[in-house]
Design a protein around this motif. Structure first.
Motif, mmCIF file in Angstrom:
data_model
loop_
_atom_site.group_PDB
_atom_site.id
_atom_site.type_symbol
_atom_site.label_atom_id
_atom_site.label_comp_id
_atom_site.label_asym_id
_atom_site.label_seq_id
_atom_site.Cartn_x
_atom_site.Cartn_y
_atom_site.Cartn_z
ATOM 1 N N ASN A 129 6.856 5.045 -2.506
ATOM 2 C CA ASN A 129 6.062 5.320 -3.945
ATOM 3 C C ASN A 129 7.268 4.871 -5.077
ATOM 4 O O ASN A 129 6.994 4.977 -6.143
ATOM 5 C CB ASN A 129 6.259 7.027 -4.255
ATOM 6 N N SER B 164 -0.332 7.713 -7.691
ATOM 7 C CA SER B 164 -1.509 8.086 -6.641
ATOM 8 C C SER B 164 -1.799 6.970 -5.881
ATOM 9 O O SER B 164 -1.042 5.817 -5.875
ATOM 10 C CB SER B 164 -2.893 8.287 -7.489
ATOM 11 N N HIS B 165 -2.749 6.816 -5.092
ATOM 12 C CA HIS B 165 -2.867 5.741 -3.871
ATOM 13 C C HIS B 165 -3.192 4.367 -5.195
ATOM 14 O O HIS B 165 -2.605 3.345 -4.402
ATOM 15 C CB HIS B 165 -4.316 5.920 -3.241
ATOM 16 N N GLN B 166 -3.698 4.340 -6.013
ATOM 17 C CA GLN B 166 -3.741 2.922 -6.732
ATOM 18 C C GLN B 166 -3.307 2.964 -8.273
ATOM 19 O O GLN B 166 -3.206 1.786 -8.736
ATOM 20 C CB GLN B 166 -5.470 2.654 -6.892
#
Length: 264
Positions: free
Chosen positions: A177, A188-190
C-alpha cells in the motif's frame, strides 16, 4: 589619544548608521503583508500575531529618529547630545524588550495551539468551503493531503490529494500500500493519495513571520547595546582620558640648566 578618540567616534557613527538601517527594516517588515501570504489564513485568525507588527510599526520610526540624532551627535562630537541620545535609546531598548517579550511566548506555544486548532477543524469535509478550497490549493501545489494525515478527509478525499505512484508498489521490500519512494499511499483498490500531511508546511508558513520579527528585534538589541556603549564612551571622554602634562617655565628652566653629570 587623539587618534583613539577619532577611531571611537568613527565606530560610533557606523554603529548608529546600522541602528538607522535596523529601524528602516523594522518599518518595512511592520507595514508589509507577510501574514497575508499564509495559506488558509482564515484558519489561523485566532492565532494572529498582530502585536508583533504593531511593535515594529511603533518602534521603527522611533528608532530612525533617534538614529539620526545619534549620527549627528557622534559625527559632530557633541558631548551633551551624545548623552541625551544614549539615555533615549536605552529607554527605547527597555520598552521594546518589555513589549516584545510576548512574541517569544507565542513562538513557544505555537505548535500546541496549532495542533488544537487542527483537531477542532476536522473532519475537513465539514469545514467552511473557503478553508476546504484553500487547503486543496496547498495540497495540489505541495503534494500533501490533510492536516495531520489523509484521514482528516475521512471517506471524502478531494482530487487534490490524488497521487500517481512513480513505480510498482509491489516492489521487493516495500509494503503493497506504499509507493517506492513513500510519497504515495494506497487507500483503496484504485485510489492513491499523498502520504505527506500539510500541517508541517502550514506551521512553517505560520512561524516564519514570528521568527523574522524576533530576529529583527534581537539584531536591534545587539546594535543598540553597542551604540549605547560607544556613545557613552564618547560623551564621557573627558573623564576617562588622561589629561596632558603641563610644563611650566620653571620646569623648563630647571631641566635646561640642570648640570650634566661628569664622565669622571
Amino acid at each position: 589619544m587623539a587618534r583613539c578618540s577619532s577611531y571611537l567616534r568613527g565606530l560610533a557613527v557606523w554603529v548608529t548608521v546600522l541602528l538607522l538601517v535596523s529601524g528602516v527594516v523594522m518599518i518595512g517588515v511592520g507595514f508589509s503583508s507577510i501574514d497575508d501570504k499564509i495559506p488558509v489564513a482564515e484558519l489561523f485568525d485566532q492565532l494572529s500575531s498582530g502585536d508583533g507588527l504593531l511593535v515594529l510599526q511603533v518602534f521603527g520610526p522611533v528608532t530612525v529618529f533617534l538614529s539620526v540624532l545619534g549620527i549627528c551627535a557622534a559625527s559632530l562630537n557633541i558631548k551633551s547630545l551624545l548623552g541625551v541620545f544614549s539615555a533615549l535609546i536605552f529607554v527605547e531598548f527597555v520598552a521594546l524588550m518589555v513589549v516584545a517579550s510576548p512574541l517569544v511566548q507565542v513562538q513557544a506555544q505555537m505548535d500546541g495551539a496549532v495542533e488544537e486548532l487542527f483537531l477542532n477543524v476536522t473532519p475537513l469535509h465539514r469545514a467552511d468551503s473557503y478553508i476546504q478550497t484553500e487547503l486543496q490549493k496547498l495540497e495540489a501545489s505541495d503534494s500533501c493531503c490533510g492536516l495531520r494525515s489523509f484521514k482528516d478527509w475521512e471517506n471524502q478525499l478531494p482530487a487534490s490529494c490524488s497521487c500517481t505512484p512513480p513505480s510498482d508498489p509491489d516492489a521487493r521490500g516495500l509494503p503493497a500500500n506504499s509507493s517506492s519512494d513513500g510519497s504515495c499511499v494506497k487507500v483503496s483498490h484504485q485510489i492513491w493519495v499523498h502520504s505527506k500531511p500539510c500541517s508541517p508546511i502550514l506551521k512553517s508558513y505560520l512561524s516564519f513571520p514570528i521568527k523574522l520579527r524576533i530576529g529583527i528585534i534581537s539584531a536591534f538589541a545587539t546594535i543598540t547595546m553597542a551604540a549605547i556603549a560607544l556613545c557613552l564612551a564618547l560623551a564621557l571622554e573627558e573623564h576617562w582620558r588622561t589629561p596632558p602634562v603641563e610644563t611650566t617655565v620653571d620646569d623648563y628652566n630647571r631641566v635646561k640648566y640642570q648640570p650634566k653629570p661628569s664622565n669622571t
